[in-house]
Design an enzyme around this catalytic site. Structure first.
Site, PDB file in Angstrom:
ATOM      1  N   GLU A   1     -64.093 -77.506 -48.733  1.00 45.16           N
ATOM      2  CA  GLU A   1     -62.849 -76.745 -48.660  1.00 45.16           C
ATOM      3  C   GLU A   1     -61.663 -77.670 -48.442  1.00 45.16           C
ATOM      4  OE1 GLU A   1     -62.030 -74.311 -45.268  1.00 45.16           O
ATOM      5  OE2 GLU A   1     -61.138 -72.701 -46.428  1.00 45.16           O
TER       6      GLU A   1
ATOM      7  N   ARG B   1     -61.026 -83.369 -37.590  1.00 48.13           N
ATOM      8  CA  ARG B   1     -59.992 -83.007 -38.555  1.00 48.13           C
ATOM      9  C   ARG B   1     -58.784 -83.946 -38.478  1.00 48.13           C
ATOM     10  NH1 ARG B   1     -59.772 -76.496 -38.796  1.00 48.13           N
ATOM     11  NH2 ARG B   1     -62.006 -76.109 -38.709  1.00 48.13           N
TER      12      ARG B   1
END
Ligand code: B12
Ligand code: B12
Lengths: 493, 148, 493, 148
Positions: C170, C99
């Site tokens: 997402e 991430r």
């Protein structure tokens, strides 16, 4: 008190002799001493006070079901539920032999349990254990303890447990016969329970308040609210007539939130109306809500979901007490751990919902009005049959099917009524049998069922009933035929 | 008590043993086995061993299907097969099903206990009834043709 | 499209070069081949179609979060959730190193996990594993799979996973920065996400529909609906501007049922309004509801209760999808078993509630109107700051605190807003910071908080906020001071 | 960053290690320890080992309180004590707390691993902060008076 008579004290005291000699442990009951004993029980352990306080503070109290064969194990169980389960109120669930006054079999169960090193009975055989052991139980815990059972003739059980320090006693002449017995005439059980209520009335007169709780859910299976309400109100009247002052009426979750909230509200209102119009005034009424009483899913995660939904309905209904199920429900008597899990899940949701409320709505009003009309129609029928006496009316009503409990085992229940869910999950009446609901109401029920039938593309019939009985245990509320479920992806599994 | 006529797959006696009041499953079993073409004599709840055997003798039943839900199954069913033998029904098919013991217990343990007590087949509450009907038809066929 | 610009195809294709060379696995992405690959994915595995079908049939789909370090283990996990968890939609949750584009650390995590024989990463490092392994994952299961993460710069992740057969992605430039990062300028992350949306738009143009889902819950902790709605609508606009057609906006459960239902309804309405008035017409909008995103209770039974309540709100809100928590939430990444338990509990409640609905009420209308007004006030502020450009407006809004996310870690978030619950558990605004809600609305929030303060006998202050942050994990919705809880018996423990 | 004046019970550095974004608990810890009378330097989230040590050196801190919520605690905290030693802070008090490893794991296991890595005390997420404040005061006192 118009339609009921109080038992004569002499007759009652005479009957006691027979009751107390029906099993050896009966002789240890000394009523005077028992009253003195009850009087020294601390207020914090008095069931009636806990219920009053819950009503005053708008609190929902939790209570499990629990009972095992042997005293030490039973005490351990209750303590565990009190501490690890955070239970507000405790039970002592009585085994099924005792419930049928089969004390010899209960004794065998105790002995086999001792030998097996675990409980082979489905409850605590309080009569066999006697007054002293009961006091050990009630003294071992900090919370109020209630006797929960299912006994048509609970006279000796009441004598022993009340002398044993229990401060609440569940049951009633109808609700502990029709769903729990096969061959006991209703007239008999109502008589037996008049005795129990008179005993509670006796304690009351002597300054000891014992809480009484008719068993609301009946067979626990698709019981329309009007049926259980009518029975609960009648049993409430019977109890009040014998001098009971603290009364808790019950209702078993149906599964549709609106119907459940409407049911608890109307139960409270209707009971107050009928009690007052019979001339009773100085009683204290509270309501107990039972989490889903029908078949549970086997999967524990799914069982938690059912427990959660029962809690939501209990909180929004405004009941004072909720009877809690465990994730082991579908299998067997829960372990103490599983029982405490059910309690803690319930506690969490109660606290999370305590500051919330169900908004008023036209659906809620509609449903409440419907239940009120239905109950009045049924109780009118009972009153007429009784020709001025509620007790006679009740007996005749069951004979004729004016009162009829779905799926009940009793030979003294007509068993013609058939319930089913409508398209929104409300429990409706598919076959009224002889329950006198009137054409308008029945047409409404029919209409709602036809609406469902149309959606499902099948006729309104017994298959729906069967599907509905299984539905929750198979993961649904309404038992849809395989092909027509409205959930597409979700139901392909 | 119902009778599906002469196409019957066999005669069975149903009931819930002991002091057990659970009537819902029993009503469903009656409807189910009747629809499946068995000749059903349903004794309802709270049935003693002798009541089961009386009914089986009276109807010349092929099988007795005992239910026990409330947990006292072990105590109530003890000696059932012996009693059948005593009363001359040694070869009757005995099934038992429900929540047979107190508490959540591995089914294999439960099954073993009841098989030792002489039951031919033992079923948990979530059994697929269609499967039971198939087995029952087989077992009755085997019994009638002396193949068991 | 008035206030937004579509990225130029040439600029986009040029940027791709840099993106794909930023880590060795990038070179395996061949966009043409990827589109061909996506085209042969069966319809039953296409996320956008599942969402459309859910909306059409008014179904609520379940989706867990799940991801582990190693491919075989990850595949086993997803298959388990599909079968034992009865999940309708599957995730692949990305680890926290990926991430932050720390592929070296992710590699170390993979190796250490291999050595340890269990996952030491909190998710699936999709970039390190590359296109081929991603395809093994998406091919191994029968359900649509989505990439779930929290990545400010997800360009390479998007390239690899979309080529890898994932059909939904997402995140967003705001929602995957402000709650998930500390030092990434908002301008940067919005730019990175413009790339991601453009990539999805590119697939779309080539006939492959990829679902996009901005992350609604933000910090998951007492976020007022108006804040997350404003962010969601902006991210929706950003996505649509780049050619995205299938969009799912999200909302994290607040805990008060009325507020949650009102929030989902208004999110849908407002999004449609803003999207349409920006000139977008041929998109498909759905809503995802997240079960409680804040701190969970440690006790698993209590966690089940929180999961249950989230499901109730999800069903009654009318969302198309619910993101499911597990009973392990308070501790750590759930085992596959615990994850499936959360899913099954959710499934059971969805099915039991599917035929029920939340009745209309004045409270629901009041709350819906309030949220609508609030969101419009905020977005008006953003629009003004942007002088005709939503993107500029957003960046300036965060700079000035017109948009402000409570408790967020980002240095690019003002962090002056403070939320707290009112006496009924609605999330209100205690300190608006610079969020331009107007005096009337702020007075209403204040009034509701003062009402609570009065009940609790303490001033409205930061202690309330802290108490509210802990409340659900400690068993309540509203964080009352120890002495004033309205639950009497229940709270003595 | 806050400072409660000269009644300070000690100087501490707070932060969330690695690439962990969980900011809520960190904000609460800052408010809590400040209220308890510690001088708090809060580095917020996503703090590297060296950033912790830099801040500790700069403020002459008694203790570093490391948070890790997201599961990568083991990897992120590896060598933290060694790094402190390298940079001349061998006697600094090191606390660590949060959801320290991936998945629900018995706390005793977690504690042991982090103690082996040189942390003085290890805390689970549900720790009573009052208790931590007491321990911290003790430990700082012991450190200052050379009693550890
Ligand atoms: C409804 C219910 C009641 C109602 C019953 C009303 C009535 N008259 O029928 C009331 C509230 C009155 C009740 C009372 C009691 N109950 Co009850 N009850 C239930 C409950 C919730 C559902 C039963 C039901 O109707 N299911 C739906 C029907 C369709 O399913 P079924 O009964 O399982 O029957 C099916 C299968 O078992 C199978 N089957 C059954 N028999 C046979 C036989 C054969 C041969 C085959 C092939 C298949 C088969 O097929 C049937 C049809 O599908 C169950 C728990 C559950 N399942 O969720 C507890 C349960 C059965 N009850 C239980 C108990 C203990 C009692 C009580 C003793 C009270 C107590 N101590 O808690 C009393 C019984 C007193 C007495 N004298 O019997 C326990 C049994 C515990 C155990 N075995 O360890 C259970 C499991 C709950 C629990 N977990 O504690 N109960
Ligand atoms: C809210 C939340 C989020 C929010 C965070 C928003 C934000 N910026 O803060 C969002 C949604 C963004 C999020 C994201 C992620 N999260 Co998160 N999140 C949570 C959640 C639900 C609550 C955390 C919280 O705020 N609690 C409230 C505060 C007050 O408590 P706390 O954080 O525990 O802090 C207290 C104690 O831990 C203790 N403490 C903490 N540090 C220290 C240090 C010392 C010395 C002491 C004495 C005490 C102490 O005191 C604090 C104050 O009381 C937890 C689960 C839970 N607890 O229920 C998961 C959780 C922490 N997240 C988790 C994960 C994995 C992630 C993600 C990686 C996504 C994923 N794979 O699922 C990403 C993180 C990406 C990244 N780069 O970090 C996991 C960690 C798993 C593990 N350790 O095995 C958890 C446990 C959920 C789970 N079961 O999977 N998350």
């Amino acid at each position: 008190m118009k339609g009921l008579e109080r038992i004569q004290k002499e007759a009652f005291l005479q009957e006691r002799e027979t009751v107390l000699t029906s099993w050896p442990t009966g002789k240890d009951v000394d009523l005077k001493e028992a009253i003195a004993y009850q009087k020294q029980i601390p207020e914090s352990k008095r069931f009636s006070l806990a219920m009053e306080e819950a009503k005053r503070t708008k609190t929902l109290l939790t209570q499990p079901r629990a009972g095992v064969a042997l005293p030490e194990e039973h005490i351990r169980l209750l303590k565990y539920l009190e501490v690890e389960g955070e239970a507000d109120l405790l039970p002592t669930t009585i085994d099924a032999y005792t419930r049928q006054n089969r004390y010899t079999e209960a004794q065998e169960g105790i002995e086999k349990s001792q030998a097996a090193g675990k409980s082979l009975l489905n409850g605590f055989p309080a009569v066999n254990h006697g007054v002293k052991v009961c006091r050990q139980v009630t003294e071992a815990v900090a919370r109020p303890v209630q006797v929960r059972h299912g006994t048509p003739d609970a006279r000796l059980l009441a004598e022993i447990t009340l002398a044993g320090g229990f401060t609440s006693f569940e049951g009633g002449g109808i609700s502990y016969n029709i769903p729990y017995a096969k061959k006991v005439p209703l007239e008999q059980s109502i008589k037996y329970w008049k005795y129990v209520d008179a005993l509670v009335g006796y304690y009351e007169e002597e300054g000891v308040r014992i809480n009484r709780e008719p068993f609301g859910p009946l067979t626990g299976t698709l019981v329309p609210p009007c049926i259980s309400h009518a029975v609960g109100i009648l049993e409430g009247l019977f109890a009040l007539a014998q001098g009971v002052k603290s009364i808790t009426l019950g209702y078993g979750q149906g599964g549709n939130l609106i119907q459940d909230v409407a049911a608890v509200r109307t139960l409270r209102q209707l009971a107050e109306e009928y009690f007052t119009s019979e001339g009773f005034t100085d009683y204290h009424l509270t309501i107990v809500f039972h989490q889903w009483m029908g078949g549970f899913p086997e999967d524990e995660a799914k069982a938690f979901a059912v427990i959660g939904w029962g809690t939501v309905a209990a909180v929004f209904s405004g009941a004072e007490k909720v009877i809690v199920k465990s994730p082991h429900e579908a299998f067997g008597i829960p372990t103490k751990e599983a029982n405490a899990e059910g309690l803690r899940a319930t506690r969490q949701l109660i606290h999370m919902l305590t500051d919330q409320s169900m908004p008023e709505s036209s659906e809620l009003t509609r449903e409440s009005d419907l239940i009120r009309e239905e109950v009045k129609a049924i109780l009118d029928g009972v009153w007429k049959l009784g020709e001025g006496n509620w007790e006679t009316g009740t007996i005749r009503a069951f004979q004729s099917g004016v009162l009829d409990v779905p799926f009940a085992p009793s030979l003294f229940n007509l068993g013609k009524i058939l319930p089913a869910r409508d398209n929104d999950g409300f429990i409706r009446i598919l076959q009224p049998g002889n329950v006198p609901l009137g054409n308008k109401i029945l047409a409404y029920h029919r209409e709602r069922l036809e609406e469902r039938a149309k959606v499902e593309g099948r006729p309104v019939n017994f298959q729906m009933v069967t599907d509905d009985i299984y539905a929750i245990s198979k993961g649904h509320l309404v038992g849809r035929p395989r092909s027509s479920s409205s959930i597409k992806i979700g139901s392909q599994r | 008590m119902s009778n599906n006529g002469n196409t019957s797959k066999g005669k069975i006696v149903l009931g819930v043993i002991g002091y057990d009041c659970h009537s819902v499953g029993n009503k469903i079993l009656e409807v189910f086995f009747t629809e499946k073409g068995f000749q059903v004599t349903n004794l309802g709840v709270m049935v003693s061993q002798d009541e089961f055997i009386d009914a089986a003798i009276e109807t010349a039943a092929d099988a007795i299907l005992v239910s026990s839900l409330y947990g006292h199954g072990l105590i109530d069913c003890q000696g059932f097969r012996d009693r059948c033998v005593e009363r001359g029904m040694e070869d009757i098919i005995l099934y038992v099903g429900g929540n047979l013991v107190v508490g959540k217990t591995p089914f294999s343990e439960v099954e073993e206990k009841f098989k030792q007590m002489g039951f031919d087949r033992v079923f948990p509450p979530d059994v697929d009834l269609e499967e039971v009907a198939r087995l029952l038809e087989q077992d009755i066929h085997a019994r009638r043709t002396g193949k068991h």
